[in-house]
Scaffold this motif. Sequence first.
Motif, PDB file in Angstrom:
ATOM      1  N   LEU A   2       7.504  21.509  -3.707  1.00 61.48           N
ATOM      2  CA  LEU A   2       8.106  20.882  -4.139  1.00 61.48           C
ATOM      3  C   LEU A   2       8.171  19.131  -3.432  1.00 61.48           C
ATOM      4  N   LEU A   3       7.527  19.177  -2.516  1.00 60.38           N
ATOM      5  CA  LEU A   3       7.153  17.870  -1.407  1.00 60.38           C
ATOM      6  C   LEU A   3       6.374  17.330  -2.513  1.00 60.38           C
ATOM      7  N   GLY A   4       4.865  18.374  -2.523  1.00 62.06           N
ATOM      8  CA  GLY A   4       4.217  17.433  -3.828  1.00 62.06           C
ATOM      9  C   GLY A   4       4.332  17.000  -4.547  1.00 62.06           C
ATOM     10  N   ALA A   5       5.124  17.443  -5.641  1.00 60.22           N
ATOM     11  CA  ALA A   5       5.107  17.606  -6.779  1.00 60.22           C
ATOM     12  C   ALA A   5       6.284  16.187  -7.228  1.00 60.22           C
ATOM     13  N   ALA A   6       6.869  15.478  -5.879  1.00 62.24           N
ATOM     14  CA  ALA A   6       7.543  14.402  -5.086  1.00 62.24           C
ATOM     15  C   ALA A   6       6.894  13.094  -4.712  1.00 62.24           C
ATOM     16  N   THR A   7       5.306  13.087  -4.413  1.00 62.00           N
ATOM     17  CA  THR A   7       4.907  12.063  -3.649  1.00 62.00           C
ATOM     18  C   THR A   7       4.083  11.516  -4.556  1.00 62.00           C
ATOM     19  N   VAL A   8       4.471  10.837  -4.735  1.00 66.90           N
ATOM     20  CA  VAL A   8       3.661   9.281  -5.426  1.00 66.90           C
ATOM     21  C   VAL A   8       2.590   8.379  -4.727  1.00 66.90           C
ATOM     22  N   GLY A   9       1.142   9.335  -5.945  1.00 67.09           N
ATOM     23  CA  GLY A   9      -0.037   8.889  -5.597  1.00 67.09           C
ATOM     24  C   GLY A   9      -0.175   7.686  -4.444  1.00 67.09           C
ATOM     25  N   ASP A  10      -1.309   7.634  -3.418  1.00 63.34           N
ATOM     26  CA  ASP A  10      -1.247   6.162  -3.178  1.00 63.34           C
ATOM     27  C   ASP A  10      -0.998   4.725  -3.841  1.00 63.34           C
ATOM     28  N   ALA A  11      -2.142   5.263  -4.677  1.00 66.51           N
ATOM     29  CA  ALA A  11      -2.687   4.121  -6.023  1.00 66.51           C
ATOM     30  C   ALA A  11      -1.705   3.320  -6.292  1.00 66.51           C
ATOM     31  N   PHE A  12      -0.733   3.895  -7.090  1.00 61.82           N
ATOM     32  CA  PHE A  12       0.681   3.995  -7.555  1.00 61.82           C
ATOM     33  C   PHE A  12       1.090   2.732  -6.491  1.00 61.82           C
ATOM     34  N   LEU A  13       1.180   2.917  -5.052  1.00 61.63           N
ATOM     35  CA  LEU A  13       1.944   2.080  -4.298  1.00 61.63           C
ATOM     36  C   LEU A  13       1.645   0.392  -4.427  1.00 61.63           C
ATOM     37  N   TYR A  14       0.016   0.491  -4.063  1.00 61.19           N
ATOM     38  CA  TYR A  14      -0.748  -0.482  -4.559  1.00 61.19           C
ATOM     39  C   TYR A  14      -1.012  -1.327  -5.129  1.00 61.19           C
ATOM     40  N   LEU A  15      -0.812  -0.397  -6.934  1.00 62.30           N
ATOM     41  CA  LEU A  15      -0.288  -2.039  -7.837  1.00 62.30           C
ATOM     42  C   LEU A  15       0.797  -1.996  -7.646  1.00 62.30           C
ATOM     43  N   ARG A  66       4.334  -6.452  -7.846  1.00 61.11           N
ATOM     44  CA  ARG A  66       5.417  -7.339  -7.483  1.00 61.11           C
ATOM     45  C   ARG A  66       4.748  -8.409  -6.442  1.00 61.11           C
ATOM     46  N   TYR A  67       4.229  -8.288  -6.826  1.00 68.58           N
ATOM     47  CA  TYR A  67       4.053  -9.485  -4.950  1.00 68.58           C
ATOM     48  C   TYR A  67       2.553 -10.838  -5.364  1.00 68.58           C
ATOM     49  N   ASP A  68       2.335  -9.625  -6.847  1.00 65.85           N
ATOM     50  CA  ASP A  68       1.384 -11.241  -7.086  1.00 65.85           C
ATOM     51  C   ASP A  68      -0.112 -10.907  -6.919  1.00 65.85           C
ATOM     52  N   LEU A  69      -0.199 -10.894  -6.020  1.00 66.04           N
ATOM     53  CA  LEU A  69      -1.440 -10.481  -4.877  1.00 66.04           C
ATOM     54  C   LEU A  69      -3.204 -10.279  -5.602  1.00 66.04           C
ATOM     55  N   ALA A  70      -3.858 -11.392  -5.218  1.00 68.91           N
ATOM     56  CA  ALA A  70      -5.424 -11.854  -5.955  1.00 68.91           C
ATOM     57  C   ALA A  70      -6.022  -9.954  -5.740  1.00 68.91           C
ATOM     58  N   VAL A  71      -6.040 -10.192  -6.679  1.00 64.23           N
ATOM     59  CA  VAL A  71      -7.603  -9.309  -7.069  1.00 64.23           C
ATOM     60  C   VAL A  71      -8.298  -9.052  -5.730  1.00 64.23           C
ATOM     61  N   THR A  72      -9.030 -10.089  -5.723  1.00 63.10           N
ATOM     62  CA  THR A  72      -9.849  -9.800  -4.269  1.00 63.10           C
ATOM     63  C   THR A  72      -9.752  -9.020  -2.946  1.00 63.10           C
ATOM     64  N   TRP A  73      -8.684  -8.867  -3.004  1.00 62.82           N
ATOM     65  CA  TRP A  73      -7.796  -8.789  -1.498  1.00 62.82           C
ATOM     66  C   TRP A  73      -7.432  -7.582  -1.801  1.00 62.82           C
ATOM     67  N   PRO A 133       7.242 -11.663   1.392  1.00 61.58           N
ATOM     68  CA  PRO A 133       6.731 -10.421   0.686  1.00 61.58           C
ATOM     69  C   PRO A 133       5.573  -9.969   1.761  1.00 61.58           C
ATOM     70  N   VAL A 134       5.056 -10.728   2.672  1.00 60.57           N
ATOM     71  CA  VAL A 134       3.911 -10.090   3.835  1.00 60.57           C
ATOM     72  C   VAL A 134       4.233  -9.306   4.666  1.00 60.57           C
ATOM     73  N   LEU A 135       5.934  -8.948   4.959  1.00 56.53           N
ATOM     74  CA  LEU A 135       6.502  -7.906   5.210  1.00 56.53           C
ATOM     75  C   LEU A 135       6.683  -6.609   4.725  1.00 56.53           C
ATOM     76  N   VAL A 136       7.292  -6.576   4.102  1.00 53.94           N
ATOM     77  CA  VAL A 136       7.324  -5.421   3.168  1.00 53.94           C
ATOM     78  C   VAL A 136       6.088  -5.233   3.047  1.00 53.94           C
ATOM     79  N   VAL A 137       5.338  -5.635   2.616  1.00 52.63           N
ATOM     80  CA  VAL A 137       3.468  -4.803   2.302  1.00 52.63           C
ATOM     81  C   VAL A 137       3.352  -4.400   3.550  1.00 52.63           C
ATOM     82  N   ALA A 138       3.657  -5.007   4.416  1.00 52.50           N
ATOM     83  CA  ALA A 138       3.365  -4.343   5.951  1.00 52.50           C
ATOM     84  C   ALA A 138       4.052  -2.828   6.275  1.00 52.50           C
TER      85      ALA A 138
END
Length: 460
Positions: free
Chosen positions: A252-265, A270-277, A335-340
């Motif tokens: 149940l918990l695994g089926a509701a867990t979004v992958g980390d990569a989606f959160l990073y995307l 949302r904050y238009d982070l540079a590709v290099t970072w 934005p920095v605070l939200v990301v952190a």
Amino acid sequence: MYLATTGRRDAPPAPSGARRRVSRTVLALGAVSLVTDVSSEMVTAVLPLYLVVGLGLSPLQFGFLDGLFHGATALVRIAGGQFADRAGRAKTVAGFGYALSACSRLGLLLAGGAAAGIAAALAADRLGKGIRTAPRDALISLNSPPDGLGRAFGVHRAMDTTGALLGPLVAFALLWATADAYDAVFVVSFAVGLVGVLLLVAAVPADAPRPPRPRGNGRPRIEGSRAAGRGPFATGPAASRAFRRLLAATALLGAATVGDAFLYLLLQRRYDLAVTWFPLLPLGAAAVYLLLAVPAGRLADRFGRRRPFLYGHLALLAGYGLLLLAPEGGTGAAPVLVVALVLALLGVFYAATDGVLMALAGPLLHRERRAGGLAVVQTVQALARLVAATGFGAAWTLWGPGPALALALAALAAAALCASRLLPRTDTAPPDTPSQDSASPASPASPAPPPAVPSEGFSS
């Protein structure tokens, strides 16, 4: 003998200081995982950007590949764990998995931009991870005292996460030095992965010889099992009520867990982070994970492993809510605070759940079925996360990232509520199978085993 004890029952108790030490085998496996994670996280850090920005894959296509990256190795996990149990070759099976994952980096290099080749390389990498994970965790569990499993897994996960911290840094340096040449990342990742395989061969002790099987039916019988040895789902641990409840909660918990990569995307868009970072985003979660893995394991040993596992998912739920409610764009510290904060909550989630889940499942499994049983838990979690990744990618494609994240938040809240009722409240240890530690020809009769140690409350 019960799994809540180690060694022979008439053996003198270990000194308190010795019981707190982590075994050399656990430290050696941690070193192997550290080096291997440098290799794997180099690829993981750049993969979302490489596929979505570099190759132009849609979120639905990326969701499918991300699900494949995490969940398409279910049968291999079970097969690897079962083979390690039956043959007594946990180190050998784990080594093969590490080698396969290292070679998959060359597959990414040779695939170019072909989606089929990329999928094949990702499948090979996950095959390697699926093969090695259960035997490795079984080695950690079998080489640690039952009341110190949380600490042992915490130390291993902390070393593993050190590699997860170094990997994105190496990838960032390579992309900066080579002007975004992803091929250089794949080549260096392959070389580092081979170092991890060599370290496993040299530093991890060889598999201990299996005890001779008793004559007669040729296989020690596991109490409570009608068909011991036919597979992880037919054994006593899989049939036990506590183990079934643990599997249901994990699914149940695994089926509701979004992958980390989606959160990073989501953070990047949302904050238009540079590709290099972008490759540095996993560092925030990894740093928190590294700091909290050992303390979380020690708390789980002391107060019970069920509650940290649930609290970790609540931290992830808070991360979803923060990412959903935070305003888009903006400048300055907001934005920095939200990301952190999102990355920190993700790190808390992994510190409180990753190793704790293995420590929670270990005492429910017989020694002779430890790798296979842990493989079942890992397989259920992986398949559930495959569903979650594919579903989230489809929802993003159809409705956009905001509604998809809101749906994921509601699903995780419902899953956490159900899991709080499903998770076993005690570590129930079934009778162990006969082994060299539990019986000998000179002592055919043994005293009645002591009761299992409960997981809630203080450990003895």
